[in-house]
Design a protein around this motif. Structure first.
Motif, PDB file in Angstrom:
ATOM      1  N   ASP A   1       0.849  -1.195   0.000  1.00  0.00           N
ATOM      2  CA  ASP A   1       0.000   0.000   0.000  1.00  0.00           C
ATOM      3  C   ASP A   1       0.885   1.246   0.000  1.00  0.00           C
ATOM      4  N   GLU A   2       0.259   2.389  -0.256  1.00  0.00           N
ATOM      5  CA  GLU A   2       1.004   3.646  -0.336  1.00  0.00           C
ATOM      6  C   GLU A   2       1.623   4.044   0.999  1.00  0.00           C
ATOM      7  N   GLU A   3       0.943   3.760   2.085  1.00  0.00           N
ATOM      8  CA  GLU A   3       1.470   4.130   3.407  1.00  0.00           C
ATOM      9  C   GLU A   3       2.774   3.392   3.696  1.00  0.00           C
ATOM     10  N   THR A   4       2.828   2.103   3.413  1.00  0.00           N
ATOM     11  CA  THR A   4       4.060   1.332   3.625  1.00  0.00           C
ATOM     12  C   THR A   4       5.179   1.885   2.753  1.00  0.00           C
TER      13      THR A   4
ATOM     14  N   ARG B   1       2.503   3.406  -4.661  1.00  0.00           N
ATOM     15  CA  ARG B   1       2.920   2.209  -3.923  1.00  0.00           C
ATOM     16  C   ARG B   1       4.330   1.762  -4.290  1.00  0.00           C
TER      17      ARG B   1
END
Length: 90
Positions: free
Chosen positions: A24-27, A56
């Motif tokens: 995901d983009e947060e990771t 991502r």
């Protein structure tokens, strides 16, 4: 952010791109920000690196003067990324 490294008058016969896709983009953002300090502060004389976040993905574009410079530079970036990913699992 442009290619990180030394002056453009040198010959850079080795070039390429590595794209790492995260769940995901947060990771991707957390890993990118964890490595960004190293990217901005470590001087490279025989290679140039463009280190980017794209959703991502983390994109590593590189130019290197020789195979040893390529190996050393990429090993550093991949090791920093691995450490950031391992600390997310804690």
């Amino acid at each position: 952010m442009g290619l990180q490294g030394s002056s453009s008058e040198k010959v850079w016969p080795i070039e390429g791109v590595i794209e790492l896709t995260f769940p995901d983009e947060e990771t991707a953002r957390v890993v990118y920000e964890s490595v960004l300090y190293e990217h901005k502060t470590v001087p490279y004389r025989r290679s140039r690196i463009d280190f980017l976040l794209d959703g991502r993905k983390i994109v590593i574009r590189f130019l290197a003067k020789d195979n040893s410079a390529l190996r050393g530079t990429l090993n550093s970036y991949l090791r920093w990324i691995k450490v950031a990913m391992d600390s997310l699992e804690l």
